[in-house]
Design a protein around this motif. Structure first.
Motif, PDB file in Angstrom:
ATOM      1  N   LEU A   1       0.827  -1.212   0.000  1.00 32.45           N
ATOM      2  CA  LEU A   1       0.000   0.000   0.000  1.00 32.45           C
ATOM      3  C   LEU A   1       0.858   1.258   0.000  1.00 32.45           C
ATOM      4  O   LEU A   1       0.551   2.237  -0.686  1.00 32.45           O
ATOM      5  N   TYR A   2       1.936   1.257   0.758  1.00 31.43           N
ATOM      6  CA  TYR A   2       2.845   2.400   0.795  1.00 31.43           C
ATOM      7  C   TYR A   2       3.458   2.612  -0.594  1.00 31.43           C
ATOM      8  O   TYR A   2       3.553   3.744  -1.074  1.00 31.43           O
ATOM      9  N   GLY A   3       3.852   1.513  -1.245  1.00 29.86           N
ATOM     10  CA  GLY A   3       4.415   1.598  -2.598  1.00 29.86           C
ATOM     11  C   GLY A   3       3.393   2.149  -3.589  1.00 29.86           C
ATOM     12  O   GLY A   3       3.720   2.981  -4.435  1.00 29.86           O
ATOM     13  N   GLU A   4       2.149   1.669  -3.495  1.00 27.17           N
ATOM     14  CA  GLU A   4       1.088   2.154  -4.385  1.00 27.17           C
ATOM     15  C   GLU A   4       0.814   3.641  -4.149  1.00 27.17           C
ATOM     16  O   GLU A   4       0.630   4.405  -5.083  1.00 27.17           O
ATOM     17  N   GLU A   5       0.794   4.030  -2.876  1.00 34.06           N
ATOM     18  CA  GLU A   5       0.552   5.435  -2.546  1.00 34.06           C
ATOM     19  C   GLU A   5       1.681   6.307  -3.093  1.00 34.06           C
ATOM     20  O   GLU A   5       1.445   7.390  -3.610  1.00 34.06           O
ATOM     21  N   ALA A   6       2.904   5.814  -2.996  1.00 34.33           N
ATOM     22  CA  ALA A   6       4.052   6.560  -3.523  1.00 34.33           C
ATOM     23  C   ALA A   6       3.927   6.713  -5.037  1.00 34.33           C
ATOM     24  O   ALA A   6       4.196   7.788  -5.582  1.00 34.33           O
ATOM     25  N   LYS A   7       3.506   5.648  -5.730  1.00 27.36           N
ATOM     26  CA  LYS A   7       3.309   5.717  -7.187  1.00 27.36           C
ATOM     27  C   LYS A   7       2.227   6.741  -7.527  1.00 27.36           C
ATOM     28  O   LYS A   7       2.360   7.517  -8.467  1.00 27.36           O
ATOM     29  N   GLU A   8       1.122   6.731  -6.774  1.00 24.99           N
ATOM     30  CA  GLU A   8       0.025   7.660  -7.018  1.00 24.99           C
ATOM     31  C   GLU A   8       0.460   9.100  -6.765  1.00 24.99           C
ATOM     32  O   GLU A   8       0.109   9.999  -7.520  1.00 24.99           O
ATOM     33  N   ARG A   9       1.242   9.317  -5.700  1.00 23.69           N
ATOM     34  CA  ARG A   9       1.759  10.666  -5.418  1.00 23.69           C
ATOM     35  C   ARG A   9       2.653  11.132  -6.561  1.00 23.69           C
ATOM     36  O   ARG A   9       2.580  12.269  -6.999  1.00 23.69           O
ATOM     37  N   HIS A  10       3.496  10.234  -7.037  1.00 25.09           N
ATOM     38  CA  HIS A  10       4.390  10.568  -8.146  1.00 25.09           C
ATOM     39  C   HIS A  10       3.580  10.885  -9.406  1.00 25.09           C
ATOM     40  O   HIS A  10       3.860  11.857 -10.104  1.00 25.09           O
ATOM     41  N   SER A  11       2.580  10.076  -9.670  1.00 21.02           N
ATOM     42  CA  SER A  11       1.716  10.302 -10.835  1.00 21.02           C
ATOM     43  C   SER A  11       0.973  11.632 -10.706  1.00 21.02           C
ATOM     44  O   SER A  11       0.881  12.408 -11.660  1.00 21.02           O
ATOM     45  N   LEU A  12       0.452  11.898  -9.512  1.00 19.40           N
ATOM     46  CA  LEU A  12      -0.257  13.154  -9.263  1.00 19.40           C
ATOM     47  C   LEU A  12       0.678  14.344  -9.431  1.00 19.40           C
ATOM     48  O   LEU A  12       0.316  15.359 -10.021  1.00 19.40           O
TER      49      LEU A  12
END
Length: 184
Positions: A25-36
């Motif tokens: 979940l932390y990895g996914e959140e980091a990807k989403e933050r990067h995408s955002l």
């Protein structure tokens, strides 16, 4: 003793599973933050480009009378199209294909000839006095503002006189009233 050991294994498995899920979940959140972050950057760049394009258009329109005229004609045509009129059917731009000439044989190209029933026409000519108008609107000094308003009014008067002098209503190929609509 054996029961205690199996509960330790279950607890260890649960903790491992929980840790794996948290890391995922932390990895996914980091990807989403990067995408955002990338999306925000792209939107910012688009906003900057739109702002620059608007400034360039403003400069072009303020400084170039021909560009102002072309802009006015484009706006007029957009209004006609949005009203449901079709170029080449209900109106002609620049009287294309009509071969209009004045008394001296010079070509006449009104901005728009609207085709009416019974082969009648209405002439619309676009005029823009953006420079004088912008000066009037932007000025804060009341004396200078009055001078810019006079310049703006003089510009409109000159446009009206210029249209009158063209004598579109006297052209044999046009069946139009003794007036021209001024799109301003």
């Amino acid at each position: 003793l054996q029961g205690d050991w199996s509960s330790d294994v279950c607890s260890s498995d649960l903790i491992g599973t929980f840790q794996t899920k948290v890391e995922y979940l932390y990895g996914e959140e980091a990807k989403e933050r990067h995408s955002l972050k990338n999306e925000i950057k792209a939107i910012s760049e688009i906003g900057h480009q739109l702002n620059q394009d608007a400034l360039n258009l403003t400069k072009a329109l303020k400084g170039d009378v021909k560009a102002q005229g072309n802009w006015g004609e484009v706006v007029l045509e957009k209004i006609l199209e949005n009203s449901g009129l079709r170029e080449g059917e209900e109106y002609l731009s620049q009287a294309r294909g009509m071969g209009l000439k004045d008394d001296s044989g010079s070509a006449q190209r009104p901005d728009v000839v609207v085709m009416l029933p019974e082969n009648k026409n209405v002439i619309i000519d676009s005029k823009v006095s953006l420079t004088h108008y912008e000066q009037y609107i932007s000025e804060e000094n009341q004396n200078q503002k009055a001078a810019f308003l006079k310049s703006f009014n003089d510009s409109i008067t000159a446009h009206v006189k210029g249209l009158s002098d063209k004598g579109y209503h006297q052209n044999d190929k046009l069946r139009s009233p003794d007036f021209v609509l001024l799109f301003f």
